[in-house]
Scaffold this motif. Sequence first.
Motif, PDB file in Angstrom:
ATOM      1  N   VAL A  95       0.852  -1.195   0.000  1.00  0.00           N
ATOM      2  CA  VAL A  95       0.000   0.000   0.000  1.00  0.00           C
ATOM      3  C   VAL A  95       0.890   1.247   0.000  1.00  0.00           C
ATOM      4  N   PRO A  96       1.239   1.760  -1.170  1.00  0.00           N
ATOM      5  CA  PRO A  96       2.010   3.005  -1.217  1.00  0.00           C
ATOM      6  C   PRO A  96       1.108   4.194  -0.903  1.00  0.00           C
ATOM      7  N   ALA A  97       1.562   5.082  -0.041  1.00  0.00           N
ATOM      8  CA  ALA A  97       0.765   6.255   0.329  1.00  0.00           C
ATOM      9  C   ALA A  97       1.700   7.434   0.567  1.00  0.00           C
ATOM     10  N   TYR A  98       1.258   8.583   0.131  1.00  0.00           N
ATOM     11  CA  TYR A  98       2.052   9.803   0.328  1.00  0.00           C
ATOM     12  C   TYR A  98       1.103  10.965   0.624  1.00  0.00           C
ATOM     13  N   ARG A  99       1.323  11.585   1.760  1.00  0.00           N
ATOM     14  CA  ARG A  99       0.474  12.691   2.216  1.00  0.00           C
ATOM     15  C   ARG A  99      -0.990  12.275   2.265  1.00  0.00           C
ATOM     16  N   GLU A 100      -1.231  11.173   2.973  1.00  0.00           N
ATOM     17  CA  GLU A 100      -2.577  10.614   3.082  1.00  0.00           C
ATOM     18  C   GLU A 100      -2.993  10.411   4.543  1.00  0.00           C
ATOM     19  N   PRO A 101      -2.701  11.323   5.459  1.00  0.00           N
ATOM     20  CA  PRO A 101      -3.031  11.067   6.866  1.00  0.00           C
ATOM     21  C   PRO A 101      -4.522  10.926   7.129  1.00  0.00           C
ATOM     22  N   SER A 102      -5.356  11.586   6.308  1.00  0.00           N
ATOM     23  CA  SER A 102      -6.797  11.592   6.577  1.00  0.00           C
ATOM     24  C   SER A 102      -7.472  10.261   6.272  1.00  0.00           C
ATOM     25  N   GLU A 122       0.407 -10.474   4.636  1.00  0.00           N
ATOM     26  CA  GLU A 122       1.500  -9.542   4.917  1.00  0.00           C
ATOM     27  C   GLU A 122       1.135  -8.176   4.302  1.00  0.00           C
ATOM     28  N   VAL A 123       0.763  -7.229   5.142  1.00  0.00           N
ATOM     29  CA  VAL A 123       0.397  -5.885   4.675  1.00  0.00           C
ATOM     30  C   VAL A 123       1.557  -4.942   4.969  1.00  0.00           C
ATOM     31  N   ILE A 124       2.048  -4.296   3.917  1.00  0.00           N
ATOM     32  CA  ILE A 124       3.181  -3.379   4.061  1.00  0.00           C
ATOM     33  C   ILE A 124       2.755  -1.987   3.586  1.00  0.00           C
ATOM     34  N   LEU A 125       2.712  -1.040   4.522  1.00  0.00           N
ATOM     35  CA  LEU A 125       2.450   0.352   4.169  1.00  0.00           C
ATOM     36  C   LEU A 125       3.757   1.002   3.745  1.00  0.00           C
ATOM     37  N   LEU A 126       3.788   1.534   2.540  1.00  0.00           N
ATOM     38  CA  LEU A 126       4.997   2.137   1.985  1.00  0.00           C
ATOM     39  C   LEU A 126       4.868   3.649   2.098  1.00  0.00           C
ATOM     40  N   LEU A 127       5.564   4.235   3.071  1.00  0.00           N
ATOM     41  CA  LEU A 127       5.449   5.656   3.375  1.00  0.00           C
ATOM     42  C   LEU A 127       6.788   6.355   3.138  1.00  0.00           C
ATOM     43  N   GLU A 128       6.723   7.551   2.587  1.00  0.00           N
ATOM     44  CA  GLU A 128       7.934   8.288   2.241  1.00  0.00           C
ATOM     45  C   GLU A 128       8.576   8.901   3.487  1.00  0.00           C
ATOM     46  N   GLU A 129       9.891   8.963   3.463  1.00  0.00           N
ATOM     47  CA  GLU A 129      10.661   9.415   4.615  1.00  0.00           C
ATOM     48  C   GLU A 129      10.296  10.843   5.034  1.00  0.00           C
ATOM     49  N   ASP A 130       9.962  11.710   4.082  1.00  0.00           N
ATOM     50  CA  ASP A 130       9.677  13.105   4.410  1.00  0.00           C
ATOM     51  C   ASP A 130       8.211  13.355   4.758  1.00  0.00           C
ATOM     52  N   ASP A 131       7.426  12.290   4.819  1.00  0.00           N
ATOM     53  CA  ASP A 131       5.989  12.431   5.076  1.00  0.00           C
ATOM     54  C   ASP A 131       5.686  12.043   6.526  1.00  0.00           C
ATOM     55  N   ARG A 132       6.155  12.873   7.454  1.00  0.00           N
ATOM     56  CA  ARG A 132       6.032  12.557   8.863  1.00  0.00           C
ATOM     57  C   ARG A 132       4.581  12.485   9.318  1.00  0.00           C
ATOM     58  N   GLU A 448       2.886  13.939 -10.289  1.00  0.00           N
ATOM     59  CA  GLU A 448       2.010  14.968  -9.731  1.00  0.00           C
ATOM     60  C   GLU A 448       1.041  14.324  -8.764  1.00  0.00           C
ATOM     61  N   LYS A 449       1.106  14.757  -7.528  1.00  0.00           N
ATOM     62  CA  LYS A 449       0.356  14.146  -6.441  1.00  0.00           C
ATOM     63  C   LYS A 449      -1.148  14.344  -6.605  1.00  0.00           C
ATOM     64  N   THR A 450      -1.895  13.259  -6.459  1.00  0.00           N
ATOM     65  CA  THR A 450      -3.357  13.311  -6.441  1.00  0.00           C
ATOM     66  C   THR A 450      -3.823  13.258  -4.992  1.00  0.00           C
ATOM     67  N   THR A 451      -4.603  14.235  -4.577  1.00  0.00           N
ATOM     68  CA  THR A 451      -5.117  14.260  -3.212  1.00  0.00           C
ATOM     69  C   THR A 451      -6.331  13.349  -3.102  1.00  0.00           C
ATOM     70  N   HIS A 452      -6.323  12.486  -2.096  1.00  0.00           N
ATOM     71  CA  HIS A 452      -7.446  11.588  -1.856  1.00  0.00           C
ATOM     72  C   HIS A 452      -8.210  12.022  -0.612  1.00  0.00           C
ATOM     73  N   GLY A 453      -9.356  11.439  -0.422  1.00  0.00           N
ATOM     74  CA  GLY A 453     -10.165  11.754   0.746  1.00  0.00           C
ATOM     75  C   GLY A 453     -11.014  12.995   0.572  1.00  0.00           C
ATOM     76  N   LEU A 454     -11.259  13.413  -0.698  1.00  0.00           N
ATOM     77  CA  LEU A 454     -12.031  14.630  -0.915  1.00  0.00           C
ATOM     78  C   LEU A 454     -13.502  14.465  -0.572  1.00  0.00           C
ATOM     79  N   HIS A 455     -13.933  13.222  -0.361  1.00  0.00           N
ATOM     80  CA  HIS A 455     -15.303  12.992   0.086  1.00  0.00           C
ATOM     81  C   HIS A 455     -15.443  13.242   1.581  1.00  0.00           C
ATOM     82  N   LEU A 456     -14.288  13.405   2.250  1.00  0.00           N
ATOM     83  CA  LEU A 456     -14.289  13.674   3.683  1.00  0.00           C
ATOM     84  C   LEU A 456     -14.223  15.180   3.922  1.00  0.00           C
ATOM     85  N   PRO A 457     -15.010  15.728   4.830  1.00  0.00           N
ATOM     86  CA  PRO A 457     -14.999  17.173   5.074  1.00  0.00           C
ATOM     87  C   PRO A 457     -13.615  17.703   5.427  1.00  0.00           C
TER      88      PRO A 457
END
Length: 467
Positions: A95-102, A122-132, A448-457
């Motif tokens: 599961v690659p994710a970047y800037r997806e905290p919501s 085996e579930v592996i979340l792939l998170l970028e080092e700069d995405d604290r 180019e990053k696509t923002t997800h979670g736009l259905h969430l307020p």
Amino acid sequence: MSAKFGVFSAHMVLTRLQRYGLIVALVLIGVVAVLRPMLVLQTVVAIVTLAYTAALVFRVVLVYAAGRGEHQVRVEDDEARAVPDAELPVYTVLVPAYREPSVIGLLMQHLGALDYPREKLEVILLLEEDDRETIDAAEAALTGSWAQILVVPESQPKTKPKACNVGLERATGELVTIYDAEDIPDPLQLRRAVVALRRLGSSYVCLQAELSYFNVDQNRITKWFALEYATWFRSLLPGLVALRMPIPLGGTSNHFRTAELRELGAWDPYNVTEDADLGIRLARAGYRVGVLHSVTLEEANSDFINWIKQRSRWYKGYLMTWLVHLRSPRATFSQLGWRGLLCLNLFVGGTPLAALLNAVLWATTVLWFLARPAVLQEIFISPYYYLGLFCLVFGNATVIYLNVLSVRTMDRPDLLGTALLSPGYWAMMSLAGAKAAWQLVFKPSYWEKTTHGLHLPSAKAEVADVN
């Protein structure tokens, strides 16, 4: 990338020979244009008209082929559940994710609903080092969980395929799949994939599950998007399967045999539609891809600017894939055959090129009806004028009909009005195609990053800040 398939990497979209050849061709065209400008314009119009007609006819053939029979692999619920847990292989979910905290919390709920024994998942979340921010959200969501976080070290290119390659190195599963952070997979999808791959045999190394949307009714864009996906996954991809052609994979819910994926070289970190490229490389290696009758729900992009970002990246990656696999046309033909070469040109290359050219063709049509300039009569000589008129009338009507057909297959009669308003969606596609062409030249591997979670307020303010 493996040495065997490194030659197909988009690290350099055009080779030196291709660039020199393009320069020479442009110089020759320029010289002829000075001496015989009308000849050049007539030739360009003829080539574009023929290519456009071929791409249109090709799509009609795909839909017809898909309608002749069942070309999705079906595994019923009882059959999927009948496999004893002891006989199931270890399954890796990347599961690659970047800037997806919501959406991380929802992600874990959706993956937790998968009907698969935890000791073999085996579930592996792939998170970028700069995405604290996302790392912190994931650590909070994974308390006492069976998933793990793998931090992808900062390096270029910063792309989803590079992150997936890092995850594949860690993977221990016999099978591996990818889900995006906002996905809601069919709970039985992993079991269905196991049964299907065993049934199909070793020549099949990948299954593509159907993608659909959980926020279809959010606005007009999401409704158009849903109709497009229904056409893509229920008509076009099954049509490719029926005609034994390469399958450009989707970015999620594709299920692989891990050993063969590694042997193939995994994903090209420089290609921004690594999924489509991998589908072509699988075909070149002699492997087959099936379409699995199992649905993963995604979030349809509801924001205009965000949609353009996402679609231009897809188009740019399709153009990349098309150009990369045409580096050696003779080798491509020998490995893919005429069917595969047809798919590469009319489907992979033709999809973004048609979107790009639509605006030019519409503008030409409007200009003709408003002013009837004499130069257009000279440019469109008789055979190509009538062929262009055929594309204008029959082509547009056909694409609208396909959307109406999707209304029926989705059993959503309320979307009929949206299907009839499809030309508005085509205008968006043309804008995305123009942006893709520009970025292909100046920013080829930029993701180019696509923002997800736009259905969430909570996410609506985030996309406003990004845009």
